[in-house]
Scaffold this motif. Structure first.
Motif, PDB file in Angstrom:
ATOM      1  N   LEU A 113      57.516  23.530  54.839  1.00 32.33           N
ATOM      2  CA  LEU A 113      58.218  24.688  54.293  1.00 32.33           C
ATOM      3  C   LEU A 113      57.789  24.958  52.853  1.00 32.33           C
ATOM      4  N   GLY A 114      57.634  23.883  52.078  1.00 37.14           N
ATOM      5  CA  GLY A 114      57.302  24.048  50.672  1.00 37.14           C
ATOM      6  C   GLY A 114      55.883  24.495  50.408  1.00 37.14           C
ATOM      7  N   LEU A 115      54.971  24.209  51.334  1.00 36.15           N
ATOM      8  CA  LEU A 115      53.565  24.546  51.124  1.00 36.15           C
ATOM      9  C   LEU A 115      53.075  25.698  51.986  1.00 36.15           C
ATOM     10  N   VAL A 116      53.799  25.998  53.058  1.00 39.91           N
ATOM     11  CA  VAL A 116      53.319  27.024  53.992  1.00 39.91           C
ATOM     12  C   VAL A 116      54.326  28.151  54.179  1.00 39.91           C
ATOM     13  N   ARG A 117      55.540  27.821  54.597  1.00 33.30           N
ATOM     14  CA  ARG A 117      56.482  28.864  55.008  1.00 33.30           C
ATOM     15  C   ARG A 117      57.203  29.526  53.834  1.00 33.30           C
ATOM     16  N   ARG A 118      57.790  28.711  52.927  1.00 34.42           N
ATOM     17  CA  ARG A 118      58.645  29.283  51.878  1.00 34.42           C
ATOM     18  C   ARG A 118      58.364  28.615  50.531  1.00 34.42           C
ATOM     19  N   PRO A 119      57.133  28.690  50.055  1.00 34.85           N
ATOM     20  CA  PRO A 119      56.816  27.980  48.802  1.00 34.85           C
ATOM     21  C   PRO A 119      57.664  28.419  47.618  1.00 34.85           C
ATOM     22  N   GLU A 120      58.106  29.699  47.606  1.00 40.16           N
ATOM     23  CA  GLU A 120      58.903  30.169  46.470  1.00 40.16           C
ATOM     24  C   GLU A 120      60.245  29.448  46.394  1.00 40.16           C
ATOM     25  N   ALA A 121      60.749  28.969  47.517  1.00 39.08           N
ATOM     26  CA  ALA A 121      62.030  28.263  47.529  1.00 39.08           C
ATOM     27  C   ALA A 121      61.887  26.803  47.096  1.00 39.08           C
ATOM     28  N   TYR A 122      60.643  26.336  46.965  1.00 39.32           N
ATOM     29  CA  TYR A 122      60.412  24.927  46.650  1.00 39.32           C
ATOM     30  C   TYR A 122      59.826  24.724  45.260  1.00 39.32           C
ATOM     31  N   VAL A 123      59.895  25.736  44.422  1.00 39.24           N
ATOM     32  CA  VAL A 123      59.438  25.576  43.044  1.00 39.24           C
ATOM     33  C   VAL A 123      60.257  24.470  42.376  1.00 39.24           C
ATOM     34  N   GLY A 124      59.588  23.521  41.762  1.00 47.76           N
ATOM     35  CA  GLY A 124      60.267  22.407  41.109  1.00 47.76           C
ATOM     36  C   GLY A 124      60.671  21.289  42.051  1.00 47.76           C
ATOM     37  N   GLN A 126      58.481  19.356  43.863  1.00 50.35           N
ATOM     38  CA  GLN A 126      57.238  18.692  44.235  1.00 50.35           C
ATOM     39  C   GLN A 126      57.469  17.254  44.709  1.00 50.35           C
ATOM     40  N   ASP A 127      58.464  16.589  44.156  1.00 51.62           N
ATOM     41  CA  ASP A 127      58.737  15.220  44.603  1.00 51.62           C
ATOM     42  C   ASP A 127      59.166  15.196  46.069  1.00 51.62           C
ATOM     43  N   ALA A 128      59.990  16.166  46.459  1.00 53.39           N
ATOM     44  CA  ALA A 128      60.430  16.236  47.859  1.00 53.39           C
ATOM     45  C   ALA A 128      59.258  16.543  48.778  1.00 53.39           C
ATOM     46  N   ILE A 129      58.380  17.434  48.336  1.00 51.47           N
ATOM     47  CA  ILE A 129      57.207  17.771  49.132  1.00 51.47           C
ATOM     48  C   ILE A 129      56.300  16.560  49.286  1.00 51.47           C
ATOM     49  N   ALA A 130      56.063  15.847  48.186  1.00 51.85           N
ATOM     50  CA  ALA A 130      55.186  14.675  48.227  1.00 51.85           C
ATOM     51  C   ALA A 130      55.763  13.576  49.113  1.00 51.85           C
ATOM     52  N   ALA A 131      57.064  13.357  49.031  1.00 48.27           N
ATOM     53  CA  ALA A 131      57.693  12.325  49.856  1.00 48.27           C
ATOM     54  C   ALA A 131      57.609  12.693  51.335  1.00 48.27           C
ATOM     55  N   SER A 132      57.825  13.958  51.626  1.00 52.37           N
ATOM     56  CA  SER A 132      57.728  14.429  53.000  1.00 52.37           C
ATOM     57  C   SER A 132      56.312  14.263  53.528  1.00 52.37           C
ATOM     58  N   ALA A 133      55.320  14.629  52.734  1.00 53.73           N
ATOM     59  CA  ALA A 133      53.923  14.497  53.154  1.00 53.73           C
ATOM     60  C   ALA A 133      53.557  13.042  53.409  1.00 53.73           C
ATOM     61  N   ALA A 134      54.045  12.132  52.571  1.00 53.01           N
ATOM     62  CA  ALA A 134      53.742  10.711  52.749  1.00 53.01           C
ATOM     63  C   ALA A 134      54.342  10.179  54.039  1.00 53.01           C
ATOM     64  N   ARG A 135      55.595  10.561  54.327  1.00 53.49           N
ATOM     65  CA  ARG A 135      56.222  10.120  55.576  1.00 53.49           C
ATOM     66  C   ARG A 135      55.501  10.710  56.787  1.00 53.49           C
ATOM     67  N   TRP A 136      55.121  11.960  56.655  1.00 53.57           N
ATOM     68  CA  TRP A 136      54.408  12.646  57.742  1.00 53.57           C
ATOM     69  C   TRP A 136      53.090  11.927  58.038  1.00 53.57           C
ATOM     70  N   ASN A 137      52.338  11.618  56.998  1.00 50.23           N
ATOM     71  CA  ASN A 137      51.064  10.917  57.181  1.00 50.23           C
ATOM     72  C   ASN A 137      51.261   9.554  57.841  1.00 50.23           C
TER      73      ASN A 137
END
Length: 207
Positions: A113-124, A126-137
């Motif tokens: 959501l933060g990188l593809v669908r709704r990036p404007e809603a995820y400004v600030g 980045q920690d949540a995005i990074a944690a999600s990406a790490a779990r996903w990987n």
């Protein structure tokens, strides 16, 4: 004719469409729900009180929850090829469908959501995005290891498990995060892309 409610950009709608295509089933896709019409409208809530897509209408049968819909279609209209009749083989398909919905799906939300669908809603955030990406990987590496032993998720043949997982692998690869080397997943996705039904309902540019 089958009727599917929900927009095709939804990964859960695409599960159902891919299943129908593999089974050679004709369907009508009503994409107004989730685009020009709200899922919170009473008409839709009467079909799915969770206000989520897709909904399948097959005569008097009305179903929601995408994996359950896929099983229904395979059971009612299939010949056992993509959802085996043998209890053990069927359970192996089901375990990967459950893994996809219960274990994998909950982790990718912030990254996708933060990188593809709704990036404007995820400004600030980045920690949540990074944690999600790490779990996903980490979870995709579980599937990478599993596919070292067999060409498809549940064995030597294509099944419903590969429909739900194939879409998930494609979404993961399409999201702009750092991906670890995954030669087995790369080969797996290429095998699935050779199936006409996959590209028909989920083009490579649709995450």
């Amino acid at each position: 004719m089958l009727k599917v409610l929900g927009r095709q950009t939804s990964i859960n709608v695409r599960k159902v469409l891919w299943t129908a295509a593999e089974l050679g089933l004709a369907y009508e896709l009503d994409q107004s729900w989730g685009t020009t019409r709200e899922l919170s409208e009473p008409e839709f809530l009467a079909l799915n009180p969770s206000a989520q897509m897709p909904v399948l209408i097959d005569g008097d049968v009305v179903l929601f929850e995408s994996n359950a819909v896929c099983r229904y279609l395979a059971d009612r209209y299939g010949d056992g090829a993509i959802w085996p009749a043998d209890p053990g083989a069927r359970a192996r398909v089901d375990q990967w469908m459950e893994w996809q919905s219960a274990t994998l799906n909950p982790v990718w939300g912030d990254a996708f959501l933060g990188l593809v669908r709704r990036p404007e809603a995820y400004v600030g955030r980045q920690d949540a995005i990074a944690a999600s990406a790490a779990r996903w990987n980490r979870l995709m590496l579980v599937l990478e290891d599993e596919l070292a032993a067999r060409p498809y998720a549940a064995g030597d043949s294509f099944t419903l498990a590969d429909i739900v997982l194939g879409l998930s692998v494609h979404r993961w690869r399409s999201t702009p995060i750092s991906h670890p080397p995954t030669p087995n997943l790369t080969a797996y996705l290429a095998r699935l892309r050779r199936r006409p039904a996959f590209d028909a309902v989920s083009p490579a540019d649709m995450a």
